[in-house]
Design an enzyme around this catalytic site. Structure first.
Site, PDB file in Angstrom:
ATOM      1  N   HIS A  92      53.038   0.562 -24.747  1.00 57.03           N
ATOM      2  CA  HIS A  92      53.319   1.683 -23.847  1.00 57.03           C
ATOM      3  C   HIS A  92      52.139   2.665 -23.809  1.00 57.03           C
ATOM      4  CE1 HIS A  92      56.038   4.697 -21.916  1.00 57.03           C
ATOM      5  NE2 HIS A  92      55.166   5.521 -22.468  1.00 57.03           N
ATOM      6  N   GLU A  93      51.733   3.119 -24.980  1.00 54.49           N
ATOM      7  CA  GLU A  93      50.649   4.105 -25.016  1.00 54.49           C
ATOM      8  C   GLU A  93      49.344   3.499 -24.528  1.00 54.49           C
ATOM      9  OE1 GLU A  93      51.431   7.110 -25.218  1.00 54.49           O
ATOM     10  OE2 GLU A  93      53.445   6.773 -25.984  1.00 54.49           O
TER      11      GLU A  93
ATOM     12  N   HIS B 164      49.145   3.866 -20.842  1.00 53.98           N
ATOM     13  CA  HIS B 164      48.625   5.189 -20.471  1.00 53.98           C
ATOM     14  C   HIS B 164      47.103   5.214 -20.634  1.00 53.98           C
ATOM     15  CE1 HIS B 164      52.342   7.342 -19.906  1.00 53.98           C
ATOM     16  NE2 HIS B 164      52.781   7.139 -21.133  1.00 53.98           N
TER      17      HIS B 164
ATOM     18  N   HIS C 228      45.255   3.502 -17.882  1.00 55.84           N
ATOM     19  CA  HIS C 228      45.326   4.343 -16.686  1.00 55.84           C
ATOM     20  C   HIS C 228      44.245   5.435 -16.759  1.00 55.84           C
ATOM     21  CE1 HIS C 228      48.433   6.351 -13.727  1.00 55.84           C
ATOM     22  NE2 HIS C 228      47.387   5.879 -13.106  1.00 55.84           N
TER      23      HIS C 228
HETATM   24 ZN   LIG Z   1      54.708   7.473 -21.902  1.00 59.43          ZN
END
Ligand SMILES: [Zn+2]
Length: 690
Positions: free
Chosen positions: A477-478, A481, A484
């Site tokens: 998940h991180e 990010h 991105h």
């Molecule tokens: Zn998040």
């Protein structure tokens, strides 16, 4: 500290594309560094505005992007250190600097001359010749001036600024109270029997903690890995109750170690100040104000979305809890299922039905195997090469650093990894950037540098960290990010990377990436047994797949409670006088979301950082909204029957990961998917009726 040439402030010392010297940065550097950079920016802005009255992209907007970008980079390091290396001295310096920083940010947006300059650019002949991202920056800026009250009277603008500063201070205090209250509580156990069921790893950590404190036996604390191990595995119901009670009442009146960190009055104050801010600008409430910069534009849209999901998930949640209660009664002789039994009984049910045990599963996920697999997946999807750097300056021994190259061997960005829980670290997992991608006037680029932070369980004494599957998901998940933020090709920091997009879209890439942790092809790359190095066997994989849907109804209903509480409090702040009123709204929401009665002492709202201090104000729903997009996007990979489909991955890279906030996110999503997001993707993924 006095700044002179021999005594350069380490917060300001590094040159272009040099990394910050974290180990040298101390609390005493914060104030002078901020003063220097704010003074520099104020002077530079004054000069930009006075040098000409024919304002252009080149002579105003771009230089301002650079000035603000540089300031944000410095500020980001300060906030980062406050969150990962929180000492009383550093926090004090941080709080003081926060006031300066917040005051400056508002001052810029209240600069009428600057506002008029932006207006003149928007109305100039030049405007039509600007690129789309450049236009977007001008548009966003004009919008933000208005959202910061540029059109208000001087008196009201003053009030707005004061409220902004106050809000920043209150939010920071909110966070600090949680950290300090958690530190104040511990439970000393001397009888080994009382710890039956607890995994060896948690047991060792508790023993080490006792040793640290010069005690015999074991000490239980409230850091998340410890809390979660106790809730899932500890047989002793009384101790589970005590730990649960402490955790769920952190920073509240009910906290067993004292009420001096009570966030109750702060919550009311934060909500009231936010409400007053929104009202100053003519909005009926703070939720409406926040939606001005979101994908979902109306409060009714958000509420409809949440209630629609609740309608569809409630039944599944009820069925799951019914089965769980029955199991608790029949197999564990628990007549009544209490909140501190929920995870424990769920775990037992899971073991019985699926014969799956987190500890066995964990032995397939040594941290290095997971990282190697994650990097291999990034290579197959996006053509990335990720290399570890070993010689670098760090803020803690555990920190690692990586460089990310694309398939043309261009260095696209770097990221630090700081994933293990530490005493002086804020809870949770998050991503921030200490360097944003930025095009400078001489044509050179600043390469983005991200910081991935989490609170995973620490390696055992042998030094090998084994992750739970949930922890593997957190890393993915991180890392989503992170991609991105560092793969962005946008040249201007205010719209580059993840932080440049609408807040309710920010979770989209991170949630999308989680999907590869559930796929056979993905797991083959990230799992490697600690002894024989074998990937996850088919039998275990089948069980893991079943786990994905386990109690999904319950968990969705639970998430909806958070989202509804956050959204309603921001819509109804006017009616709130004391924290009892917050409780009333929560109780009212619970009449539709609680699957078992909540403990009367439960005050999780007092440590609900997303809502009160983490930037998700009136925005917790973003997790669910982004989930709609991420499942919808992932369906595209699945439809082609290839989870590593290069065509789709490339389109995701070019339409989403690289583009930051250079267009409205809905347009970017449509570019990638060919149409707007459809909610049925989420329902399908959660096995709910359409
Ligand atoms: Zn998040």
């Amino acid at each position: 500290m006095v700044l002179n040439s021999e005594n350069i402030n380490p917060l300001l010392a590094s040159k272009l594309n040099e990394l910050p010297i974290f180990s040298k940065i101390d609390s005493e550097h914060v104030k002078p560094a901020l003063e220097v950079i704010l003074q520099k920016n104020r002077a530079a802005l004054k000069q930009l505005l006075e040098r000409t009255d024919n304002y252009t992209w080149e002579n105003l907007v771009w230089p301002l992007e650079i000035l603000e970008g540089e300031l944000n980079d410095v500020w980001s390091i300060v906030s980062h250190l406050n969150a990962v290396k929180n000492t009383p001295a550093f926090n004090l310096a941080y709080q003081a600097a926060l006031t300066q920083f917040s005051s400056y940010s508002t001052e810029i947006k209240h600069n009428e001359k600057l506002y008029k300059a932006f207006q003149s650019i928007a109305n100039s002949a030049e405007y039509s010749t600007l690129t789309e991202p450049q236009k977007k920056i001008v548009e966003n800026s004009l919008r933000n001036f208005k959202l910061f009250g540029i059109n208000l009277s001087l008196e009201k603008r003053k009030q707005f600024k004061e409220k902004k500063i106050l809000l920043a201070e209150l939010e920071s205090k909110f966070e600090q109270n949680i950290l300090e209250s958690a530190h104040a509580w511990f439970l000393h156990i001397t009888d080994r029997e009382k710890l039956n069921g607890l995994p060896v790893k948690a047991l060792n950590a508790a023993h080490a903690e006792a040793k640290n404190r010069g005690k015999l036996g074991w000490v239980l604390r409230l850091d998340y890995p410890a809390y979660s191990a106790i809730m899932n595995y500890l047989e002793d119901r009384e101790i589970r109750y005590e730990v649960y009670k402490a955790y769920i009442t952190r920073a509240s009146k009910n906290f067993p170690a004292g009420d001096q960190w009570d966030n109750g009055p702060l919550m009311i104050e934060i909500l009231k100040v936010r409400h007053a801010l929104a009202q100053l600008l003519g909005f009926s409430n703070f939720a409406e104000y926040e939606l001005q910069t979101r994908m979902l534009k109306k409060t009714s849209e958000v509420k409809d979305f949440l209630f629609n999901l609740l309608d569809r998930s409630r039944k599944k949640g009820e069925e799951e809890i019914k089965a769980l209660k029955q199991f608790a009664k029949e197999e564990l002789s628990l007549e009544e299922l209490k909140p501190w039994d929920l995870l424990f009984v769920s775990e037992k049910l899971l073991q019985k039905n699926h014969e799956i045990d987190e500890e066995t599963l964990r032995s397939y996920f040594p941290v290095d195997a997971v990282l190697e697999g994650l990097f291999a997946i990034s290579k197959r999807l996006f053509g990335l090469q990720i290399k570890e750097i070993t010689d670098f300056d760090k803020w803690d021994e555990d920190v690692r650093l990586f460089e990310v190259f694309d398939n043309k061997e261009n260095l696209r960005g770097k990221f630090y990894l700081d994933i293990f829980t530490r005493y002086e670290k804020h809870g949770g997992a998050w991503l921030s950037c200490c360097r944003q991608r930025m095009l400078l006037k001489d044509g050179k680029y600043q390469i983005p540098v991200a910081m991935v932070v989490a609170n995973l369980s620490k390696p055992s004494t042998q030094g090998l960290a084994l992750l739970t599957h949930q922890e593997v998901i957190t890393i993915f998940h991180e890392f989503g990010h992170c991609l991105h933020s560092i793969l962005t090709t946008v040249d201007y920091p205010s719209i580059a990377g993840g932080h440049g997009v609408e807040w309710d879209a920010i979770e989209f890439p991170s949630q999308l990436l989680e999907n590869w942790c559930w796929e056979r092809e993905g797991l083959d790359l990230i799992s490697r047994h600690l002894k024989d190095h074998a990937p996850l066997p088919d039998e275990l994989y089948g069980k893991l797949k079943a786990l994905k849907h386990f109690h999904q109804g319950m968990s969705l209903v639970h998430q909806l409670e958070f989202a509804l509480l956050d959204f309603r409090l921001h819509m109804e702040a006017e009616t709130l006088e004391t924290e009892a009123d917050i409780q009333k709204i929560l109780d009212n929401i619970r009449s539709t979301t609680a699957l078992i009665p909540a403990a009367p002492f439960n005050r999780y709202q007092n440590s609900f950082t997303h809502m009160f201090s983490g930037g998700y104000s009136a925005g917790y729903y973003s997790y669910l909204w982004s989930e709609v997009m991420s499942f919808d996007a992932y369906r595209l990979f699945k439809k082609r029957k290839l989870v590593f489909d290069e065509v789709i991955a490339k389109r995701f890279l070019s339409s989403i990961l690289e583009t930051g906030g250079s267009k409205d996110f809905l347009d970017l999503f449509i570019e990638f998917r060919g149409r707007a997001p459809k909610i049925d993707a989420l329902l399908e993924a959660f096995g709910l009726e359409n």
